[in-house]
Write a protein that holds these residues in place. Structure first.
Motif, mmCIF file in Angstrom:
data_model
loop_
_atom_site.group_PDB
_atom_site.id
_atom_site.type_symbol
_atom_site.label_atom_id
_atom_site.label_comp_id
_atom_site.label_asym_id
_atom_site.label_seq_id
_atom_site.Cartn_x
_atom_site.Cartn_y
_atom_site.Cartn_z
ATOM 1 N N THR A 85 0.852 -1.195 0.000
ATOM 2 C CA THR A 85 0.000 0.000 0.000
ATOM 3 C C THR A 85 0.884 1.241 0.000
ATOM 4 O OG1 THR A 85 -0.106 -0.020 2.422
ATOM 5 C CG2 THR A 85 -1.878 -1.157 1.225
ATOM 6 N N SER A 86 0.328 2.306 -0.529
ATOM 7 C CA SER A 86 1.055 3.567 -0.569
ATOM 8 C C SER A 86 0.203 4.675 0.033
ATOM 9 C CB SER A 86 1.435 3.930 -2.009
ATOM 10 O OG SER A 86 0.267 4.192 -2.772
ATOM 11 N N SER A 87 0.886 5.733 0.436
ATOM 12 C CA SER A 87 0.198 6.882 1.025
ATOM 13 C C SER A 87 0.850 8.160 0.527
ATOM 14 C CB SER A 87 0.281 6.826 2.549
ATOM 15 O OG SER A 87 -0.305 7.975 3.126
ATOM 16 N N PRO A 96 -4.668 12.106 3.976
ATOM 17 C CA PRO A 96 -3.824 11.207 3.184
ATOM 18 C C PRO A 96 -4.631 10.504 2.091
ATOM 19 C CG PRO A 96 -3.486 10.882 5.539
ATOM 20 C CD PRO A 96 -4.690 11.746 5.402
ATOM 21 N N ASP A 97 -3.963 10.205 1.004
ATOM 22 C CA ASP A 97 -4.570 9.479 -0.105
ATOM 23 C C ASP A 97 -3.838 8.151 -0.228
ATOM 24 O OD1 ASP A 97 -6.124 8.857 -2.219
ATOM 25 O OD2 ASP A 97 -5.305 10.340 -3.605
ATOM 26 N N THR A 98 -4.550 7.029 -0.168
ATOM 27 C CA THR A 98 -3.913 5.716 -0.165
ATOM 28 C C THR A 98 -4.297 4.915 -1.405
ATOM 29 O OG1 THR A 98 -5.707 4.750 1.127
ATOM 30 C CG2 THR A 98 -3.826 5.630 2.347
ATOM 31 N N SER A 99 -3.426 3.965 -1.752
ATOM 32 C CA SER A 99 -3.659 3.102 -2.912
ATOM 33 C C SER A 99 -3.102 1.714 -2.635
ATOM 34 C CB SER A 99 -2.968 3.656 -4.168
ATOM 35 O OG SER A 99 -3.582 4.834 -4.625
ATOM 36 N N VAL A 100 -3.642 0.746 -3.350
ATOM 37 C CA VAL A 100 -3.072 -0.599 -3.392
ATOM 38 C C VAL A 100 -2.167 -0.661 -4.615
ATOM 39 C CG1 VAL A 100 -3.567 -3.056 -3.627
ATOM 40 C CG2 VAL A 100 -5.087 -1.593 -2.271
ATOM 41 N N VAL A 101 -0.905 -1.069 -4.409
ATOM 42 C CA VAL A 101 0.096 -0.987 -5.476
ATOM 43 C C VAL A 101 0.762 -2.340 -5.687
ATOM 44 C CG1 VAL A 101 2.212 0.153 -6.241
ATOM 45 C CG2 VAL A 101 0.535 1.427 -4.907
ATOM 46 N N ASN A 102 1.011 -2.666 -6.948
ATOM 47 C CA ASN A 102 1.752 -3.871 -7.313
ATOM 48 C C ASN A 102 2.910 -3.476 -8.219
ATOM 49 O OD1 ASN A 102 2.565 -6.507 -7.887
ATOM 50 N ND2 ASN A 102 1.121 -6.720 -9.586
ATOM 51 N N LEU A 103 4.143 -3.645 -7.720
ATOM 52 C CA LEU A 103 5.341 -3.429 -8.520
ATOM 53 C C LEU A 103 5.849 -4.794 -8.960
ATOM 54 C CD1 LEU A 103 7.233 -0.905 -6.208
ATOM 55 C CD2 LEU A 103 5.473 -0.421 -7.901
ATOM 56 N N PHE A 104 6.124 -4.943 -10.247
ATOM 57 C CA PHE A 104 6.542 -6.256 -10.734
ATOM 58 C C PHE A 104 7.551 -6.113 -11.867
ATOM 59 C CE2 PHE A 104 2.828 -4.896 -13.001
ATOM 60 C CZ PHE A 104 2.956 -5.353 -14.312
ATOM 61 N N GLU A 105 8.121 -7.240 -12.278
ATOM 62 C CA GLU A 105 9.223 -7.250 -13.255
ATOM 63 C C GLU A 105 10.366 -6.353 -12.780
ATOM 64 O OE1 GLU A 105 8.701 -7.122 -17.519
ATOM 65 O OE2 GLU A 105 6.580 -7.615 -17.278
ATOM 66 N N ILE A 106 10.620 -6.372 -11.495
ATOM 67 C CA ILE A 106 11.684 -5.539 -10.936
ATOM 68 C C ILE A 106 13.039 -6.157 -11.284
ATOM 69 C CG2 ILE A 106 12.690 -4.596 -8.844
ATOM 70 C CD1 ILE A 106 9.885 -4.905 -7.567
ATOM 71 N N GLU A 107 13.897 -5.366 -11.908
ATOM 72 C CA GLU A 107 15.255 -5.791 -12.221
ATOM 73 C C GLU A 107 16.230 -4.735 -11.709
ATOM 74 O OE1 GLU A 107 15.917 -7.909 -16.113
ATOM 75 O OE2 GLU A 107 14.151 -6.731 -16.663
ATOM 76 N N ARG A 108 17.258 -5.209 -11.016
ATOM 77 C CA ARG A 108 18.264 -4.283 -10.504
ATOM 78 C C ARG A 108 19.610 -4.599 -11.148
ATOM 79 N NH1 ARG A 108 20.691 -3.730 -4.372
ATOM 80 N NH2 ARG A 108 21.934 -1.884 -4.771
ATOM 81 N N SER A 109 20.370 -3.556 -11.458
ATOM 82 C CA SER A 109 21.699 -3.739 -12.038
ATOM 83 C C SER A 109 22.680 -2.801 -11.346
ATOM 84 C CB SER A 109 21.674 -3.440 -13.546
ATOM 85 O OG SER A 109 21.601 -2.035 -13.757
ATOM 86 N N ILE A 110 23.900 -2.805 -11.796
ATOM 87 C CA ILE A 110 24.906 -1.912 -11.216
ATOM 88 C C ILE A 110 24.564 -0.453 -11.498
ATOM 89 C CG2 ILE A 110 26.411 -1.914 -13.253
ATOM 90 C CD1 ILE A 110 28.794 -2.027 -11.307
ATOM 91 N N SER A 111 23.745 -0.217 -12.519
ATOM 92 C CA SER A 111 23.421 1.159 -12.907
ATOM 93 C C SER A 111 22.125 1.689 -12.303
ATOM 94 C CB SER A 111 23.317 1.261 -14.436
ATOM 95 O OG SER A 111 24.531 0.882 -15.043
ATOM 96 N N GLY A 112 21.207 0.789 -11.983
ATOM 97 C CA GLY A 112 19.930 1.281 -11.472
ATOM 98 C C GLY A 112 18.913 0.188 -11.281
ATOM 99 N N ILE A 113 17.645 0.576 -11.385
ATOM 100 C CA ILE A 113 16.551 -0.337 -11.116
ATOM 101 C C ILE A 113 15.415 -0.053 -12.090
ATOM 102 C CG2 ILE A 113 15.439 1.172 -9.410
ATOM 103 C CD1 ILE A 113 14.902 -1.405 -7.736
#
Length: 283
Positions: free
Chosen positions: A232-234, A242-259
């Motif tokens: 959840t986010s706020s 406050p304004d809230t939401s249900v959030v889904n982050l997916f296909e997350i890839e991290r490298s030496i340069s970023g995300i």
């Protein structure tokens, strides 16, 4: 102000998309080790470059001895909705003994059939192949060896579309940017804090209110090399609830340069539905 709250929800979710990550140009990145969890002992190694997968099958022959097959399979443009399909020829290869001098002239390849990789989600696929007339169909998933830690500080942006808002003025195409802080603890709980610095809606600059705070919290999971955070986010603006939401982050890839990654969210109050892509450069 409502629009900017929506932006915050999206951006904080967006923090997870990596500009420096290895990512296919046209599809989800299917590079990974794939298997059937209840059938440990065989598998498929998948390496993606643009619209092509190179797949190594390590299986067993009729004599029970290890054998392997390879295929270069290509993205099909006529796949049904919800599927990403690659198809190509399957080959068996023979060659010189590994312990001696390598003689390229001793390498031989024989086409033994075809192979199709049919992905119905980011993390699941149906692997269908034939060898000399024998068809094999397996429902495979990504194999996870070790979880990433996505913690760090990033400067990033998000491009997303927002629909279904109660107030139609909140719908549209958004591009937002800001500083992102990811805290990833040993129990895989993740907290994201974002400071939004600029944004546009349908190409028109948006006013970022002073004191805007955005946070998200959730649990990190991983399938193969791709991560996911559901939570959840706020978004808080001084003087407003406050304004809230249900959030889904997916296909997350991290490298030496970023995300990098993708996301979708549903706002609790305004009914807004957002989906898009995000990226962050390591600071």
């Amino acid at each position: 102000m409502v629009i900017l709250r929506r932006i915050g929800i999206a951006l904080l979710s967006v923090a997870l998309l990596a500009t420096g990550a290895v990512k296919a140009a046209s599809t989800t990145n299917y590079s990974d080790q794939w298997w059937v969890a209840s059938e440990s002992g065989w598998g498929a190694s998948v390496l993606q470059q643009a619209d092509t997968l190179f797949i190594d099958l390590f299986v067993y022959g009729t004599d029970g001895k290890p054998t392997w097959f390879t295929a270069a399979v290509y993205l099909q443009n006529n796949a049904p909705a919800g599927h990403v399909i690659f198809t190509g020829d399957l080959y068996a290869t023979t060659g010189p003994y590994y312990g001696g001098a390598f003689n390229p002239g001793a390498v031989g390849t024989v086409k033994v059939g075809t192979l199709t990789f049919d992905a119905d989600t980011v993390n699941t696929a149906t692997l269908t192949y034939t060898v000399s007339g024998v068809q094999v169909v397996k429902n495979v998933t990504r194999q996870t060896w070790r979880n990433e830690n996505i913690g760090g500080n990033y400067y990033g942006g998000l491009v997303y579309d927002q629909t279904s808002c109660v107030d139609a003025i909140d719908n549209g195409h958004f591009e937002v940017f800001g500083m992102l802080q990811f805290n990833h603890l040993a129990d895989d709980s993740v907290t994201i804090n974002a400071q939004i610095t600029s944004g546009t809606q349908n190409g028109i600059p948006l006013l970022v209110p002073a004191g805007l705070l955005f946070t998200m919290s959730g649990k990190y999971t991983q399938s193969g090399h791709l991560g996911q955070v559901k939570g959840t986010s706020s978004v808080m603006i001084p003087g407003e609830p406050p304004d809230t939401s249900v959030v889904n982050l997916f296909e997350i890839e991290r490298s030496i340069s970023g995300i990098s990654g993708r996301y979708n969210s549903v706002d609790d109050k305004g009914g807004c539905r957002s989906s898009g892509h995000l990226g962050g450069v390591r600071r």
